[in-house]
Design a protein around this motif. Structure first.
Motif, PDB file in Angstrom:
ATOM      1  N   ILE A  48       8.807  -1.595 -13.762  1.00 36.74           N
ATOM      2  CA  ILE A  48       7.371  -1.284 -13.858  1.00 36.74           C
ATOM      3  C   ILE A  48       7.112  -0.394 -15.070  1.00 36.74           C
ATOM      4  CG2 ILE A  48       5.466  -0.037 -12.751  1.00 36.74           C
ATOM      5  CD1 ILE A  48       6.689  -1.032 -10.030  1.00 36.74           C
ATOM      6  N   ARG A  49       7.934   0.622 -15.256  1.00 34.38           N
ATOM      7  CA  ARG A  49       7.755   1.521 -16.407  1.00 34.38           C
ATOM      8  C   ARG A  49       7.875   0.769 -17.725  1.00 34.38           C
ATOM      9  NH1 ARG A  49      10.017   7.315 -16.331  1.00 34.38           N
ATOM     10  NH2 ARG A  49       8.549   7.223 -18.014  1.00 34.38           N
ATOM     11  N   TYR A  80      -1.634   2.659 -11.830  1.00 38.70           N
ATOM     12  CA  TYR A  80      -0.471   3.208 -12.522  1.00 38.70           C
ATOM     13  C   TYR A  80      -0.332   4.719 -12.307  1.00 38.70           C
ATOM     14  CZ  TYR A  80       3.430   3.441 -15.681  1.00 38.70           C
ATOM     15  OH  TYR A  80       4.694   3.637 -16.191  1.00 38.70           O
ATOM     16  N   LEU A 118       3.552   0.253  -3.352  1.00 41.93           N
ATOM     17  CA  LEU A 118       4.463   0.905  -4.293  1.00 41.93           C
ATOM     18  C   LEU A 118       5.464   1.807  -3.578  1.00 41.93           C
ATOM     19  CD1 LEU A 118       2.002   1.747  -7.187  1.00 41.93           C
ATOM     20  CD2 LEU A 118       3.867   0.070  -7.228  1.00 41.93           C
ATOM     21  N   LYS A 133      -1.039   1.611  -3.427  1.00 39.86           N
ATOM     22  CA  LYS A 133      -0.187   2.796  -3.315  1.00 39.86           C
ATOM     23  C   LYS A 133       0.861   2.623  -2.219  1.00 39.86           C
ATOM     24  CE  LYS A 133      -0.514   7.818  -3.169  1.00 39.86           C
ATOM     25  NZ  LYS A 133      -1.438   8.955  -3.147  1.00 39.86           N
ATOM     26  N   TRP A 158       6.939   8.139  -9.121  1.00 42.95           N
ATOM     27  CA  TRP A 158       8.076   8.268 -10.039  1.00 42.95           C
ATOM     28  C   TRP A 158       8.488   9.736 -10.198  1.00 42.95           C
ATOM     29  CZ3 TRP A 158      11.840   5.484 -11.888  1.00 42.95           C
ATOM     30  CH2 TRP A 158      12.552   5.936 -12.995  1.00 42.95           C
ATOM     31  N   MET A 193      -2.104  -3.362 -10.564  1.00 40.08           N
ATOM     32  CA  MET A 193      -1.049  -2.386 -10.851  1.00 40.08           C
ATOM     33  C   MET A 193      -1.462  -1.482 -12.002  1.00 40.08           C
ATOM     34  SD  MET A 193       1.827  -1.120 -10.113  1.00 40.08           S
ATOM     35  CE  MET A 193       2.041   0.435 -10.964  1.00 40.08           C
ATOM     36  N   PHE A 221       1.619   5.198  -9.272  1.00 42.12           N
ATOM     37  CA  PHE A 221       3.028   4.935  -9.565  1.00 42.12           C
ATOM     38  C   PHE A 221       3.680   6.140 -10.230  1.00 42.12           C
ATOM     39  CE2 PHE A 221       6.144   3.848 -12.801  1.00 42.12           C
ATOM     40  CZ  PHE A 221       7.161   3.374 -11.999  1.00 42.12           C
ATOM     41  N   GLU A 222       3.013   6.727 -11.201  1.00 44.74           N
ATOM     42  CA  GLU A 222       3.564   7.899 -11.900  1.00 44.74           C
ATOM     43  C   GLU A 222       3.811   9.045 -10.931  1.00 44.74           C
ATOM     44  OE1 GLU A 222       4.668   8.717 -15.007  1.00 44.74           O
ATOM     45  OE2 GLU A 222       4.541   6.587 -15.501  1.00 44.74           O
ATOM     46  N   VAL A 234       2.458  -6.967  -8.047  1.00 44.52           N
ATOM     47  CA  VAL A 234       2.593  -5.841  -8.959  1.00 44.52           C
ATOM     48  C   VAL A 234       2.745  -6.368 -10.386  1.00 44.52           C
ATOM     49  CG1 VAL A 234       4.090  -3.901  -9.624  1.00 44.52           C
ATOM     50  CG2 VAL A 234       3.560  -4.319  -7.206  1.00 44.52           C
ATOM     51  N   ILE A 258       9.457   0.953  -3.877  1.00 47.64           N
ATOM     52  CA  ILE A 258      10.298   1.884  -4.630  1.00 47.64           C
ATOM     53  C   ILE A 258      11.191   2.723  -3.720  1.00 47.64           C
ATOM     54  CG2 ILE A 258      10.261   3.854  -6.199  1.00 47.64           C
ATOM     55  CD1 ILE A 258       7.646   2.563  -7.350  1.00 47.64           C
ATOM     56  N   ALA A 264      11.247   0.310 -10.099  1.00 45.90           N
ATOM     57  CA  ALA A 264      10.443   1.338 -10.774  1.00 45.90           C
ATOM     58  C   ALA A 264      10.693   1.309 -12.276  1.00 45.90           C
ATOM     59  CB  ALA A 264      10.758   2.721 -10.202  1.00 45.90           C
TER      60      ALA A 264
END
Length: 95
Positions: free
Chosen positions: A22-23, A80, A5, A2, A87, A76, A83-84, A58, A9, A19
């Motif tokens: 990654i998506r 996720y 990330l 975390k 984001w 990763m 990450f969301e 990642v 980002i 980012a």
């Protein structure tokens, strides 16, 4: 993961492009050329960000040269959801 990330980002230039990569890689594997076309970002820029993501564990790759495919790393994939969350906060700030 975390903290990594957040740094990748929001803590460095180019974080939005990372980012987006990654998506995309969460959807399916891509090579650098495909990512460049999908994201409408210069190929060399994609290669630069992929290297940073690989160095940060990642992203991982398989294959060689032009056909090298990129995937999210196992750690990763497990992170996720974190990450969301990041984001969504980025999207909120951009509005």
């Amino acid at each position: 993961m975390k903290k990594v990330l957040w740094w990748l980002i929001l803590g460095t230039r180019g974080g939005i492009n990372r980012a987006k990569i990654i998506r995309k890689l969460n959807e399916r594997p891509y090579n650098a050329h495909q990512l460049s076309e999908e994201l409408n970002v210069n190929y060399r820029t994609i290669r630069h960000h992929i290297k940073i993501l690989e160095d940060s564990e990642v992203v991982k790759s398989a294959g060689e040269r032009y056909g090298k495919m990129y995937f999210l790393s196992d750690s990763m994939e497990q992170s996720y959801d974190d990450f969301e969350t990041i984001w969504k906060q980025i999207q909120y700030v951009k509005k």
